[in-house]
Design a protein around this motif. Structure first.
Motif, PDB file in Angstrom:
ATOM      1  N   LEU A 112       1.243 -86.159  69.495  1.00 52.22           N
ATOM      2  CA  LEU A 112       0.724 -86.410  68.138  1.00 52.22           C
ATOM      3  C   LEU A 112       1.356 -87.646  67.503  1.00 52.22           C
ATOM      4  N   SER A 113       2.553 -88.009  67.963  1.00 50.89           N
ATOM      5  CA  SER A 113       3.258 -89.167  67.387  1.00 50.89           C
ATOM      6  C   SER A 113       2.549 -90.486  67.662  1.00 50.89           C
ATOM      7  N   LYS A 114       1.559 -90.444  68.555  1.00 48.02           N
ATOM      8  CA  LYS A 114       0.788 -91.664  68.844  1.00 48.02           C
ATOM      9  C   LYS A 114      -0.319 -91.891  67.814  1.00 48.02           C
ATOM     10  N   ILE A 115      -0.588 -90.874  66.984  1.00 46.25           N
ATOM     11  CA  ILE A 115      -1.669 -90.963  65.981  1.00 46.25           C
ATOM     12  C   ILE A 115      -1.031 -91.024  64.587  1.00 46.25           C
ATOM     13  N   ARG A 116      -1.281 -92.118  63.851  1.00 48.04           N
ATOM     14  CA  ARG A 116      -0.557 -92.354  62.593  1.00 48.04           C
ATOM     15  C   ARG A 116      -0.662 -91.219  61.583  1.00 48.04           C
ATOM     16  N   LYS A 117      -1.853 -90.660  61.389  1.00 43.79           N
ATOM     17  CA  LYS A 117      -2.021 -89.635  60.335  1.00 43.79           C
ATOM     18  C   LYS A 117      -1.215 -88.377  60.647  1.00 43.79           C
ATOM     19  N   TYR A 118      -0.983 -88.107  61.951  1.00 44.08           N
ATOM     20  CA  TYR A 118      -0.119 -86.972  62.319  1.00 44.08           C
ATOM     21  C   TYR A 118       1.343 -87.393  62.309  1.00 44.08           C
ATOM     22  N   ARG A 119       1.615 -88.552  62.890  1.00 42.39           N
ATOM     23  CA  ARG A 119       3.004 -89.041  62.958  1.00 42.39           C
ATOM     24  C   ARG A 119       3.613 -89.129  61.565  1.00 42.39           C
ATOM     25  N   GLU A 120       2.845 -89.651  60.615  1.00 39.42           N
ATOM     26  CA  GLU A 120       3.351 -89.800  59.245  1.00 39.42           C
ATOM     27  C   GLU A 120       2.983 -88.610  58.362  1.00 39.42           C
ATOM     28  N   SER A 121       2.279 -87.641  58.935  1.00 37.51           N
ATOM     29  CA  SER A 121       1.975 -86.383  58.251  1.00 37.51           C
ATOM     30  C   SER A 121       1.324 -86.620  56.883  1.00 37.51           C
ATOM     31  N   ILE A 122       0.104 -87.168  56.924  1.00 39.15           N
ATOM     32  CA  ILE A 122      -0.637 -87.451  55.689  1.00 39.15           C
ATOM     33  C   ILE A 122      -2.093 -87.006  55.844  1.00 39.15           C
ATOM     34  N   PRO A 123      -2.773 -86.711  54.730  1.00 34.81           N
ATOM     35  CA  PRO A 123      -4.192 -86.353  54.816  1.00 34.81           C
ATOM     36  C   PRO A 123      -5.030 -87.538  55.316  1.00 34.81           C
ATOM     37  N   ASP A 124      -6.162 -87.233  55.936  1.00 32.83           N
ATOM     38  CA  ASP A 124      -7.060 -88.283  56.454  1.00 32.83           C
ATOM     39  C   ASP A 124      -7.427 -89.297  55.377  1.00 32.83           C
ATOM     40  N   TRP A 125      -7.822 -88.787  54.195  1.00 30.50           N
ATOM     41  CA  TRP A 125      -8.312 -89.695  53.145  1.00 30.50           C
ATOM     42  C   TRP A 125      -7.234 -90.679  52.703  1.00 30.50           C
ATOM     43  N   MET A 126      -5.973 -90.208  52.665  1.00 28.46           N
ATOM     44  CA  MET A 126      -4.867 -91.079  52.240  1.00 28.46           C
ATOM     45  C   MET A 126      -4.614 -92.163  53.273  1.00 28.46           C
ATOM     46  N   ASP A 127      -4.705 -91.776  54.546  1.00 27.85           N
ATOM     47  CA  ASP A 127      -4.500 -92.736  55.629  1.00 27.85           C
ATOM     48  C   ASP A 127      -5.583 -93.818  55.595  1.00 27.85           C
ATOM     49  N   GLU A 128      -6.816 -93.389  55.373  1.00 31.04           N
ATOM     50  CA  GLU A 128      -7.950 -94.348  55.310  1.00 31.04           C
ATOM     51  C   GLU A 128      -7.816 -95.279  54.101  1.00 31.04           C
ATOM     52  N   LEU A 129      -7.441 -94.698  52.946  1.00 29.42           N
ATOM     53  CA  LEU A 129      -7.304 -95.500  51.722  1.00 29.42           C
ATOM     54  C   LEU A 129      -6.177 -96.521  51.857  1.00 29.42           C
ATOM     55  N   GLY A 130      -5.046 -96.089  52.393  1.00 34.40           N
ATOM     56  CA  GLY A 130      -3.901 -96.990  52.569  1.00 34.40           C
ATOM     57  C   GLY A 130      -4.238 -98.170  53.455  1.00 34.40           C
ATOM     58  N   GLU A 131      -4.929 -97.886  54.568  1.00 34.75           N
ATOM     59  CA  GLU A 131      -5.302 -98.972  55.487  1.00 34.75           C
ATOM     60  C   GLU A 131      -6.317 -99.908  54.845  1.00 34.75           C
ATOM     61  N   LYS A 132      -7.271 -99.322  54.101  1.00 40.29           N
ATOM     62  CA  LYS A 132      -8.311-100.131  53.444  1.00 40.29           C
ATOM     63  C   LYS A 132      -7.690-101.090  52.418  1.00 40.29           C
ATOM     64  N   GLU A 133      -6.704-100.605  51.652  1.00 41.13           N
ATOM     65  CA  GLU A 133      -6.144-101.432  50.570  1.00 41.13           C
ATOM     66  C   GLU A 133      -5.035-102.383  51.026  1.00 41.13           C
ATOM     67  N   LEU A 134      -4.237-101.968  52.010  1.00 37.21           N
ATOM     68  CA  LEU A 134      -3.085-102.786  52.408  1.00 37.21           C
ATOM     69  C   LEU A 134      -3.259-103.465  53.759  1.00 37.21           C
ATOM     70  N   GLY A 135      -4.268-103.016  54.517  1.00 39.49           N
ATOM     71  CA  GLY A 135      -4.420-103.529  55.882  1.00 39.49           C
ATOM     72  C   GLY A 135      -3.603-102.670  56.836  1.00 39.49           C
ATOM     73  N   LYS A 136      -4.016-102.637  58.091  1.00 45.02           N
ATOM     74  CA  LYS A 136      -3.427-101.715  59.067  1.00 45.02           C
ATOM     75  C   LYS A 136      -1.925-101.928  59.257  1.00 45.02           C
ATOM     76  N   GLU A 137      -1.514-103.163  59.456  1.00 45.85           N
ATOM     77  CA  GLU A 137      -0.107-103.448  59.775  1.00 45.85           C
ATOM     78  C   GLU A 137       0.822-103.084  58.617  1.00 45.85           C
ATOM     79  N   LEU A 138       0.457-103.524  57.413  1.00 45.62           N
ATOM     80  CA  LEU A 138       1.290-103.280  56.237  1.00 45.62           C
ATOM     81  C   LEU A 138       1.359-101.784  55.910  1.00 45.62           C
ATOM     82  N   TRP A 139       0.203-101.113  55.952  1.00 44.31           N
ATOM     83  CA  TRP A 139       0.159 -99.675  55.648  1.00 44.31           C
ATOM     84  C   TRP A 139       0.997 -98.879  56.652  1.00 44.31           C
ATOM     85  N   THR A 140       0.922 -99.245  57.914  1.00 50.50           N
ATOM     86  CA  THR A 140       1.691 -98.528  58.949  1.00 50.50           C
ATOM     87  C   THR A 140       3.188 -98.607  58.659  1.00 50.50           C
TER      88      THR A 140
END
Length: 403
Positions: A112-140
């Motif tokens: 599961l640690s290979k998948i960001r939303k599980y590794r960082e333990s966050i809801p799907d919508w939050m993961d999508e919103l963070g990536e949309k607003e900050l970009g993949k690299e910065l949000w990660t």
């Protein structure tokens, strides 16, 4: 580490309240710590930190434990077993831990640690919103930093003491601290500890306030003798800092819609030796209108998603909903439009949030500056504080000047 039954039971009881009844983690933990007077600092630390840990990693641990909400008591024990296994703690021979698949837990964690939303333990919508607003690299990078445990940072009350004197006093009480470069009033505890029982706290020598939060009052450029309005003062952490920077000279008017928070501010002001603060509860719009064109400085520490402070409020990951963020953005703009009118000509306004989302921050400022009220203002500068760079809370602050 050896697990003690009474401490583990406290953690399980607390998690039941937080996960199933929606209670706030800090309040639940505060109650748990009063459960047994015989507990020492280490016991209390175990209860608080283990509870926060399992709240922080709820999604990951639930996925590994193969349990779904609403959690029953057995489900929570299974998540506890996951936590203990991943921490390398030997599980005692208790019925709750029978047939715990230790090797399977570690394998599932690696997978599961290979998948960001599980590794960082966050809801799907939050993961999508963070990536949309900050970009993949910065949000990660940022969400990873926001899952780290927050340091305990003190703000020295310079009305009563100096940083050096407070450091020496705390050292004598076995609290080791260090200075933080670029944070003039901050002391960081080298190890987490309860500093609220010290005479230094009771005498108002310091407040607990994150380093990023301490930047806001400085950003406002206050001077002794000014009239300053803290428009969303709450319990007044920034209000007290502003009053201190003004050396108790001039006037700080603390506004809030919650009178009980302002009462807490009054108690804190008394302890801090701050006497240039006046509190005004916003019961009608008249309170705000009376202040139009009257203030040299206005701070709008706006209500927000709080995504920048997840390190200290990990349960917010599970309480926040996408519709709340949409609604709070409307509120932020309304507050900006209304409270900006308090600034007098030549005065300055700071808009701040403890969010890392551009839609709550620079987008709000850009929209405001093109509005009728905003046309009277000029953008001076802003500061974006990200956790993975600063090591502290995520924050945003923008400074505007009224023409």
């Amino acid at each position: 580490m050896r697990l003690h039954r009474n401490l583990c039971f406290a953690v399980i009881d607390g998690l039941m309240l937080i996960f199933n009844e929606g209670q706030y983690a800090d309040k639940v933990i505060s109650q748990l710590l009063k459960r047994d007077k015989r507990w020492g600092a280490r016991d209390r630390g175990f209860v608080a930190e283990t509870t926060y840990d399992i709240v922080r990693w709820k999604r990951l641990y639930a996925e590994i434990a193969e349990v779904k909400e609403p959690f029953d008591r057995d489900n929570i024990w299974r998540m506890f077993a996951v936590w203990a296994t991943l921490k390398g703690i030997k599980l005692p021979d208790w019925p709750y831990f029978e047939n715990t698949p230790t090797r399977k837990i570690k394998g599932k964690f690696d997978e599961l640690s290979k998948i960001r939303k599980y590794r960082e333990s966050i809801p799907d919508w939050m993961d999508e919103l963070g990536e949309k607003e900050l970009g993949k690299e910065l949000w990660t990078k940022e969400i990873s930093a926001l899952n780290e445990q927050a340091d305990v940072i003190l703000r020295v009350n310079t009305l009563k003491t100096t940083k050096e004197a407070l450091q020496a006093e705390l050292f004598d009480l076995d609290f080791d601290t260090e200075f933080l470069p670029n944070y003039p009033d901050a002391l960081k505890l080298k190890e987490r500890a309860n500093v609220f029982q010290t005479e230094a706290f009771k005498n108002g020598f310091f407040e607990v306030q994150d380093a990023s939060s301490q930047l806001v009052a400085d950003f406002l450029n206050v001077e002794p003798g000014m009239r300053v309005v803290d428009a969303c003062a709450g319990a007044g952490g920034k209000t007290l800092h502003i009053a201190t920077l003004m050396q108790n000279k001039g006037q700080v008017i603390a506004l809030d819609i919650y009178g009980n928070k302002l009462n807490e501010l009054k108690r804190r002001a008394k302890r801090n030796g701050v006497f240039n603060v006046e509190t005004r509860a916003i019961e009608t719009t008249k309170v705000i209108k009376k202040l139009y064109d009257k203030a040299d400085r206005v701070l709008i520490d706006a209500p927000c998603s709080g995504l920048g402070v997840l390190r200290r409020n990990p349960d917010a990951k599970w309480k926040l909903q996408p519709e709340f963020i949409e609604n709070i953005k409307k509120t932020q703009q309304e507050i900006l439009q209304q409270y900006a009118k308090i600034v007098k000509s030549g005065g300055q306004l700071v808009y701040a949030t403890c969010s890392i989302l551009p839609s709550e921050n620079q987008d709000q400022i850009n929209y405001f500056l093109t509005s009728e009220t905003g046309k009277d203002f000029t953008f001076v500068t802003d500061k974006k504080v990200l956790s993975h760079i600063s090591g502290y809370d995520g924050f945003y602050m923008a400074l505007l000047k009224k023409n």
